[in-house]
Design a protein around this motif. Structure first.
Motif, PDB file in Angstrom:
ATOM      1  N   VAL A   1       2.627   7.165   7.814  1.00 45.15           N
ATOM      2  CA  VAL A   1       1.632   6.133   7.433  1.00 45.15           C
ATOM      3  C   VAL A   1       1.968   5.070   6.733  1.00 45.15           C
ATOM      4  CG1 VAL A   1      -0.839   6.061   6.086  1.00 45.15           C
ATOM      5  CG2 VAL A   1      -0.246   8.333   7.473  1.00 45.15           C
ATOM      6  N   LYS A   2       2.799   5.157   5.664  1.00 47.76           N
ATOM      7  CA  LYS A   2       3.361   4.248   4.684  1.00 47.76           C
ATOM      8  C   LYS A   2       4.241   3.298   5.730  1.00 47.76           C
ATOM      9  CE  LYS A   2       4.620   7.023   1.219  1.00 47.76           C
ATOM     10  NZ  LYS A   2       5.070   7.385   0.132  1.00 47.76           N
ATOM     11  N   GLY A   3       4.925   3.856   6.532  1.00 49.37           N
ATOM     12  CA  GLY A   3       5.915   2.976   7.444  1.00 49.37           C
ATOM     13  C   GLY A   3       5.114   1.969   8.395  1.00 49.37           C
ATOM     14  N   THR A   4       3.823   2.311   8.642  1.00 46.70           N
ATOM     15  CA  THR A   4       2.959   1.342   9.482  1.00 46.70           C
ATOM     16  C   THR A   4       2.717  -0.175   8.686  1.00 46.70           C
ATOM     17  OG1 THR A   4       0.770   1.964   8.473  1.00 46.70           O
ATOM     18  CG2 THR A   4       1.656   3.006  10.396  1.00 46.70           C
ATOM     19  N   ALA A   5       2.941   0.075   7.500  1.00 50.24           N
ATOM     20  CA  ALA A   5       2.567  -1.142   6.492  1.00 50.24           C
ATOM     21  C   ALA A   5       3.648  -2.247   6.985  1.00 50.24           C
ATOM     22  CB  ALA A   5       2.890  -1.116   5.033  1.00 50.24           C
ATOM     23  N   VAL A   6       4.930  -1.948   7.246  1.00 53.14           N
ATOM     24  CA  VAL A   6       6.276  -2.726   7.632  1.00 53.14           C
ATOM     25  C   VAL A   6       5.620  -3.638   8.698  1.00 53.14           C
ATOM     26  CG1 VAL A   6       8.562  -2.791   8.212  1.00 53.14           C
ATOM     27  CG2 VAL A   6       7.750  -1.234   6.621  1.00 53.14           C
ATOM     28  N   THR A   7       4.630  -2.996   9.629  1.00 47.23           N
ATOM     29  CA  THR A   7       4.533  -3.676  10.884  1.00 47.23           C
ATOM     30  C   THR A   7       3.834  -4.881  10.685  1.00 47.23           C
ATOM     31  OG1 THR A   7       2.661  -2.580  11.256  1.00 47.23           O
ATOM     32  CG2 THR A   7       4.434  -1.795  12.325  1.00 47.23           C
ATOM     33  N   SER A   8       3.365  -5.134   9.553  1.00 50.11           N
ATOM     34  CA  SER A   8       2.353  -6.454   8.974  1.00 50.11           C
ATOM     35  C   SER A   8       3.362  -7.724   9.146  1.00 50.11           C
ATOM     36  CB  SER A   8       1.971  -6.181   7.622  1.00 50.11           C
ATOM     37  OG  SER A   8       3.204  -6.079   6.856  1.00 50.11           O
ATOM     38  N   ILE A   9       4.816  -7.226   8.970  1.00 48.45           N
ATOM     39  CA  ILE A   9       5.703  -8.539   8.946  1.00 48.45           C
ATOM     40  C   ILE A   9       5.909  -8.947  10.387  1.00 48.45           C
ATOM     41  CG2 ILE A   9       8.105  -9.052   8.479  1.00 48.45           C
ATOM     42  CD1 ILE A   9       7.937  -7.299   6.235  1.00 48.45           C
ATOM     43  N   ILE A  10       5.797  -8.227  11.571  1.00 45.84           N
ATOM     44  CA  ILE A  10       5.589  -8.976  12.878  1.00 45.84           C
ATOM     45  C   ILE A  10       4.319  -9.418  13.198  1.00 45.84           C
ATOM     46  CG2 ILE A  10       7.985  -7.555  13.532  1.00 45.84           C
ATOM     47  CD1 ILE A  10       6.291  -5.601  15.105  1.00 45.84           C
ATOM     48  N   GLY A  11       3.462  -9.257  12.378  1.00 44.14           N
ATOM     49  CA  GLY A  11       2.340  -9.866  12.787  1.00 44.14           C
ATOM     50  C   GLY A  11       1.046  -8.775  13.048  1.00 44.14           C
ATOM     51  N   PHE A  12       1.347  -7.748  13.161  1.00 44.87           N
ATOM     52  CA  PHE A  12       0.315  -6.377  13.522  1.00 44.87           C
ATOM     53  C   PHE A  12      -0.752  -6.530  12.489  1.00 44.87           C
ATOM     54  CE2 PHE A  12      -1.179  -2.182  13.931  1.00 44.87           C
ATOM     55  CZ  PHE A  12      -1.851  -2.508  15.162  1.00 44.87           C
ATOM     56  N   ALA A  13      -2.106  -6.528  12.771  1.00 38.07           N
ATOM     57  CA  ALA A  13      -3.128  -7.006  12.051  1.00 38.07           C
ATOM     58  C   ALA A  13      -3.576  -5.533  11.396  1.00 38.07           C
ATOM     59  CB  ALA A  13      -4.168  -7.728  12.428  1.00 38.07           C
ATOM     60  N   GLU A  14      -2.851  -4.648  10.747  1.00 37.94           N
ATOM     61  CA  GLU A  14      -3.144  -3.445  10.141  1.00 37.94           C
ATOM     62  C   GLU A  14      -3.636  -3.733   8.826  1.00 37.94           C
ATOM     63  OE1 GLU A  14      -0.438  -4.265   8.297  1.00 37.94           O
ATOM     64  OE2 GLU A  14      -0.328  -2.217   7.792  1.00 37.94           O
ATOM     65  N   LEU A  15      -3.671  -2.599   8.020  1.00 30.71           N
ATOM     66  CA  LEU A  15      -4.208  -2.666   6.805  1.00 30.71           C
ATOM     67  C   LEU A  15      -3.430  -3.659   5.472  1.00 30.71           C
ATOM     68  CD1 LEU A  15      -6.441  -1.464   4.986  1.00 30.71           C
ATOM     69  CD2 LEU A  15      -4.793   0.424   4.417  1.00 30.71           C
ATOM     70  N   THR A  16      -2.191  -3.664   5.716  1.00 35.91           N
ATOM     71  CA  THR A  16      -1.393  -4.751   4.892  1.00 35.91           C
ATOM     72  C   THR A  16      -1.669  -6.061   5.128  1.00 35.91           C
ATOM     73  OG1 THR A  16       0.121  -2.712   4.338  1.00 35.91           O
ATOM     74  CG2 THR A  16       0.900  -5.104   3.765  1.00 35.91           C
ATOM     75  N   LYS A  17      -1.470  -6.425   6.574  1.00 35.96           N
ATOM     76  CA  LYS A  17      -1.447  -7.700   7.059  1.00 35.96           C
ATOM     77  C   LYS A  17      -2.908  -8.250   6.709  1.00 35.96           C
ATOM     78  CE  LYS A  17      -0.499 -11.259   9.724  1.00 35.96           C
ATOM     79  NZ  LYS A  17       0.429 -12.293   9.309  1.00 35.96           N
ATOM     80  N   THR A  18      -3.964  -7.357   7.001  1.00 32.24           N
ATOM     81  CA  THR A  18      -5.167  -7.969   6.871  1.00 32.24           C
ATOM     82  C   THR A  18      -5.467  -8.065   5.369  1.00 32.24           C
ATOM     83  OG1 THR A  18      -5.980  -6.541   8.795  1.00 32.24           O
ATOM     84  CG2 THR A  18      -7.611  -7.384   7.192  1.00 32.24           C
ATOM     85  N   GLY A  19      -4.802  -7.419   4.561  1.00 37.52           N
ATOM     86  CA  GLY A  19      -4.993  -7.397   3.050  1.00 37.52           C
ATOM     87  C   GLY A  19      -4.296  -8.897   2.665  1.00 37.52           C
ATOM     88  N   SER A  20      -3.103  -9.032   3.202  1.00 34.98           N
ATOM     89  CA  SER A  20      -2.442 -10.432   2.769  1.00 34.98           C
ATOM     90  C   SER A  20      -3.369 -11.470   3.105  1.00 34.98           C
ATOM     91  CB  SER A  20      -1.116 -10.799   3.293  1.00 34.98           C
ATOM     92  OG  SER A  20      -0.528  -9.362   3.774  1.00 34.98           O
TER      93      SER A  20
END
Ligand SMILES: Nc1ncnc2c1ncn2[C@@H]1O[C@H](COP(=O)(O)OP(=O)(O)O)[C@@H](O)[C@H]1O
Ligand SMILES: [Mg+2]
Lengths: 242, 217
Positions: B156-175
């Motif tokens: 679950v925490k690892g999914t946050a890293v996918t924000s960097i390649i532009g996948f709009a999950e929780l962290t990306k949307t947060g930024s």
């Protein structure tokens, strides 16, 4: 042809030459006791007979199934050779009945109903017909070892190997297991057992084999060679353990 | 164009993005579990080539950051002429990552099964797959449940890293929301709360399982 024929058997563990040319013929109904000092190669010899240890050189034939220089059908061999271990090794997630039924149903594809009948029969033979649904951790050591014997018998082996099967038991539980083995011997089961129970070896065995440094150092009728050992090594050994 | 965000707007957007985090976690965990089981079987098989290959596979994924693994999938596959969307790259990268870790966790559980169990089942003439199926895996499974659930928290925490390649999950949307609202503290506080809400029950559950199987037979 003997039931078990071993000729020129050699086994190394790395540079450790453990079995140095074993020749042994076992007839149907023989009850053979293997004795010898710790580390002399008794367990290794026993374990080559059902393929748990590979053979570097030599020949092993059990009831027509052969292993030459380490090559042969081990699963066919193991269907003819049962084994009972010092540490019981029951499957802890299965009941006594399921422990016994597993190999007949999985290996021999025996129908469940029939396997259940076999399990009841062999558990009765070892005096545990009331423990069919008990898990191993609900049984005493002696009872566990008797289930292990029943589990091996359910495959209808031609020969049963026993490796110090009472050594891990509390003294008061030894006799119930030996009684089962004695009964099997009386019924004509072919047995090869590593044991430190000298009295049992003498009273129940019809042949005694003394292993020393990976060789059969002396063998013969138990009563005769225990009373009058020919080699000083056996004399020393019996003096130490009896 | 200027949009005014209410707090409810922020929460609503994060909840929507949180569903992608959840979906990606579930997908990575399930596919990773399936691939991990395959890797486990090859790893403990008697085949030398399969052993060496899977050993290398596990070591590569354990010895490099998840971020690099994602970069390699996201930027590397297009070089081979395979186009990957951020969603596909994220799912593929996390699946491989998860499979390597789960295979290694499960290998430990299989090795915790005493040697006598292998020997007893071998002397009853069971084949290797039969030993696995009837004797070893049922016992390894008991031990495996708690660390497996525990590892799902890492996924679950690892999914946050996918924000960097532009996948709009929780962290990306947060930024994105933090940039648009100038309220980074509020937004990332909510993002963190979202992860916590996903992870905490899992860790709690893993701890309970651990205790339970510790006392069970
Ligand atoms: N799996 C093994 N790997 C390496 N050495 C072994 C192994 N099993 C047994 N040995 C060695 O082989 C010798 C004979 O052991 P073993 O047959 O167990 O003796 P015994 O049963 O007579 O006490 C010992 O020196 C022992 O250390
Ligand atoms: Mg021994």
């Amino acid at each position: 042809m003997s039931l078990v024929n071993i000729a020129g058997l050699h086994k190394h563990f790395g540079t450790n030459h453990v079995l140095k040319g074993i020749d042994l013929a076992v007839e149907e109904g023989d009850v053979i006791a293997l004795i010898g000092r710790s580390g002399s190669g008794k367990s290794t010899l026993l374990r080559t007979i059902n393929g748990l240890e590979s053979i570097d050189k030599g020949e092993l034939v059990v009831d027509g199934t052969a292993v030459h220089d380490g090559k042969g059908d081990l699963r066919a061999l193991r269907q003819k050779v049962g084994m009972v271990f010092q540490q019981f090794n029951l499957f802890p997630h299965l009941t006594a009945g399921q422990n016994v039924m597993l190999a007949p149903t999985v290996v021999k594809k025996t129908a469940k109903r029939e396997a259940e009948d076999i399990a009841k029969e062999v558990l009765l033979k070892v005096g545990l017909s009331d423990k069919f649904d008990s898990y191993p951790d609900q049984l005493s050591g002696g009872q566990q070892q008797r289930v292990a014997i029943a589990r091996a018998l359910a495959m209808r082996p031609k020969v049963l190997l026993c490796d110090e099967i009472t050594s891990a038991l509390d003294p008061e539980l030894v006799n119930e297991v030996l009684a089962v083995v004695q009964q099997l011997a009386a019924e004509g089961m072919t047995l090869i057992m590593v044991t430190h129970e000298m009295r049992f070896a003498r009273d129940v065995g019809n042949k005694l084999i003394f292993i020393h440094h990976g060789r059969i150092h002396e063998s013969g009728d138990p009563k005769t060679i225990l009373t009058n050992p020919e080699t000083p090594e056996l004399a020393n050994f019996t003096r130490a353990v009896m | 164009m200027f949009v005014q965000f209410t707090t409810w707007d922020i929460v609503r957007n994060l909840l929507e993005a949180g569903r992608w985090t959840l979906a990606l976690s579930l997908l990575a965990f399930m596919l990773g579990g399936a691939v991990g089981l395959l890797v486990l079987f090859l790893r403990i098989s008697h085949n030398r080539v399969a052993q060496a290959f899977t050993k290398g596979y596990i070591e590569i994924f354990q010895g490099t950051p998840l971020l690099m693994q994602l970069f390699i999938v996201f930027f590397g596959l297009p070089l081979l002429g395979i186009d990957v969307s951020p969603w596909l790259a994220a799912a593929l990268g996390l699946t491989l990552f998860t499979s390597a870790y789960l295979a290694e966790i499960w290998r430990g559980c299989v090795e915790a099964v005493p040697r006598g169990q292998w020997e007893a089942s071998a002397s009853l003439a069971l084949s290797f797959p039969q030993q696995m199926r009837h004797v070893v895996l049922p016992q390894a499974l008991r031990v495996a449940i708690a660390p497996t659930v525990g590892f799902s928290v890492q996924v679950v925490k690892g999914t946050a890293v996918t924000s960097i390649i532009g996948f709009a999950e929780l962290t990306k949307t947060g930024s994105m929301l933090a940039n648009a609202t100038f309220q980074p503290f509020l937004v990332f506080g909510l993002v963190a709360a979202g992860y916590f809400a996903l992870c905490y029950p899992l860790s709690l559950y893993a701890k309970r399982l651990e205790r339970r199987f510790h006392v069970a037979r």
